[in-house]
Every structure is written in structure tokens, then in C-alpha cells.
Design a protein around this motif. Sequence first.
Motif, mmCIF file in Angstrom:
data_model
loop_
_atom_site.group_PDB
_atom_site.id
_atom_site.type_symbol
_atom_site.label_atom_id
_atom_site.label_comp_id
_atom_site.label_asym_id
_atom_site.label_seq_id
_atom_site.Cartn_x
_atom_site.Cartn_y
_atom_site.Cartn_z
ATOM 1 N N VAL A 150 0.863 -1.195 0.000
ATOM 2 C CA VAL A 150 0.000 0.000 0.000
ATOM 3 C C VAL A 150 0.896 1.241 0.000
ATOM 4 O O VAL A 150 0.943 1.996 0.966
ATOM 5 C CB VAL A 150 -0.976 -0.011 1.195
ATOM 6 C CG1 VAL A 150 -2.131 -0.959 0.947
ATOM 7 C CG2 VAL A 150 -0.266 -0.389 2.496
ATOM 8 N N GLU A 151 1.591 1.426 -1.101
ATOM 9 C CA GLU A 151 2.559 2.518 -1.196
ATOM 10 C C GLU A 151 1.915 3.897 -1.088
ATOM 11 O O GLU A 151 2.594 4.871 -0.754
ATOM 12 C CB GLU A 151 3.339 2.419 -2.514
ATOM 13 C CG GLU A 151 4.383 1.324 -2.523
ATOM 14 C CD GLU A 151 5.280 1.400 -3.735
ATOM 15 O OE1 GLU A 151 6.488 1.660 -3.564
ATOM 16 O OE2 GLU A 151 4.774 1.208 -4.856
ATOM 17 N N GLU A 152 0.604 3.980 -1.361
ATOM 18 C CA GLU A 152 -0.045 5.295 -1.350
ATOM 19 C C GLU A 152 -0.040 5.946 0.030
ATOM 20 O O GLU A 152 -0.185 7.174 0.139
ATOM 21 C CB GLU A 152 -1.477 5.186 -1.864
ATOM 22 C CG GLU A 152 -2.421 4.311 -1.030
ATOM 23 C CD GLU A 152 -2.390 2.845 -1.416
ATOM 24 O OE1 GLU A 152 -3.284 2.111 -0.964
ATOM 25 O OE2 GLU A 152 -1.471 2.439 -2.151
ATOM 26 N N VAL A 153 0.142 5.161 1.100
ATOM 27 C CA VAL A 153 0.134 5.769 2.437
ATOM 28 C C VAL A 153 1.537 6.171 2.898
ATOM 29 O O VAL A 153 1.679 6.854 3.918
ATOM 30 C CB VAL A 153 -0.520 4.845 3.487
ATOM 31 C CG1 VAL A 153 -1.933 4.488 3.075
ATOM 32 C CG2 VAL A 153 0.295 3.595 3.721
ATOM 33 N N TRP A 154 2.577 5.752 2.162
ATOM 34 C CA TRP A 154 3.942 6.072 2.577
ATOM 35 C C TRP A 154 4.195 7.573 2.601
ATOM 36 O O TRP A 154 4.957 8.071 3.431
ATOM 37 C CB TRP A 154 4.952 5.384 1.657
ATOM 38 C CG TRP A 154 6.389 5.659 1.997
ATOM 39 C CD1 TRP A 154 7.296 6.354 1.260
ATOM 40 C CD2 TRP A 154 7.096 5.253 3.183
ATOM 41 N NE1 TRP A 154 8.515 6.400 1.888
ATOM 42 C CE2 TRP A 154 8.421 5.728 3.077
ATOM 43 C CE3 TRP A 154 6.732 4.527 4.313
ATOM 44 C CZ2 TRP A 154 9.382 5.501 4.052
ATOM 45 C CZ3 TRP A 154 7.688 4.310 5.292
ATOM 46 C CH2 TRP A 154 8.989 4.791 5.158
#
Length: 220
Positions: A150-154
Motif C-alpha cells: 500500500v505505497e499510497e500511504v507512505w
Amino acid sequence: MLGLLHTSPVHVPVFDGLRDAEHPGLELRHHVVAELLARARREGPDAVAPAVRTALVRVAGGEDGSRGADGAGAVLCTCSTIGGVAEAVGAELGVPVVRVDRPMAAAAVAAGSRVVVLATVASTVGPTSALVEEEARRSGRDVSVRAVVVEEVWSRFEAGDLAGYAEGVARAVREVRDADAIVLAQASMAGAEALVPEVRAPVLSSPRPGLAAAAALASR
């Protein structure tokens, strides 16, 4: 004394807090090198081996990797992406290194045969999945490992929005199905663990068991 090698300063108060609560009297020496993770994400974990060596020498307290009177009895690497590299380099230096996610991986394998590795940085997936598989072979268990990124929250972590980051991770945890254990691959994700008490599969994070294992090694 226990040395800690971090790739973000955010981890320093987390491990200080765990030490105060569970390992009073343990002296910690923190060393933060943010570029290690940035470069490992660009070029792969093996590319940072020389820089990891330099960092381990520094945090262990000896220019040649030896541990003098003020040296660390062990080093805890709190970055899952470079943890395997740190273990290997530590063995070459004669410095005991614990990768923070190894005790967590062992607990995941013990929980069942279906392990989901949840990560917010893609570079962590390979090392953490391989570690779970290694622990499965060590224990003689058959385990299937599935990765969810879930790279979008990094970006929230990078912006310092730790509450928003934890909630984003928690949302991803709630969407996981058919798992006997859910591994939060990065130490930075540990804040989500308390936000998902309703999830039936155990949700495992690395800071607490990792620090406990490293503290025990440093005291030998």
C-alpha cells in the motif's frame, strides 16, 4: 549497551519508549542514516552493503568493528529493507546483529500456514517475504506467503503524519482475507496494530519482539 541502526529518526522515540517500559536500565546508542533506505529503494539492498558496514562499525563503537569498553554488545537494525544485509555484514565484522523483523517472522510462521506480508514500501516485500520463508524452513513448516503493498500511504509517513499513516495501514489490514497471520513489514507500521483489534488473524509488528531479542543478545 545495545546499538540501534535506523533509517528514520522517527524510530528513536519509539524504541526509547519500549526500553523505558520493558527494559529499564538498558542503554541504547542510536544511529540514523536515512540515505540507506532511500538508496536501497533505488538500487536494491545489496547496493548499500558498504554503507551499512560503515554504519555498523560506528554504532557498535569500534573503528574496526570491535567492541571496546564503551561498545555495544549487539546491534538492532530497525529497517526491514536492509535487515538481511546488516545481518550478513555484521557476521563479517564479528558484530552480533538482530534484524528487527526476525522474531516477528518466527511468530507469523507459528501462527499458521497463510502469512500476508503487508508493506508500504515495495523494497521491503522481498526481504521480509524471504525472511518468513526462511523461518518456515527452520521450523519445518509449510507456509505460503502473500504480499500486499500500500505505497499510497507512505507519503503520509514522509510528511510526518504518523496518525494518518497508521490509519491508512489499518485500513489495508482490514481488507486482508484468508490469512492466519498478518505481518506489518516495517517498524514504522506498528502504530496500526492497536487500531485493528477486530481483525481475527493476529496482526504482528516488529519493534517490541525485535527489541526484546536484541536486548537479550546484548546482555550475554
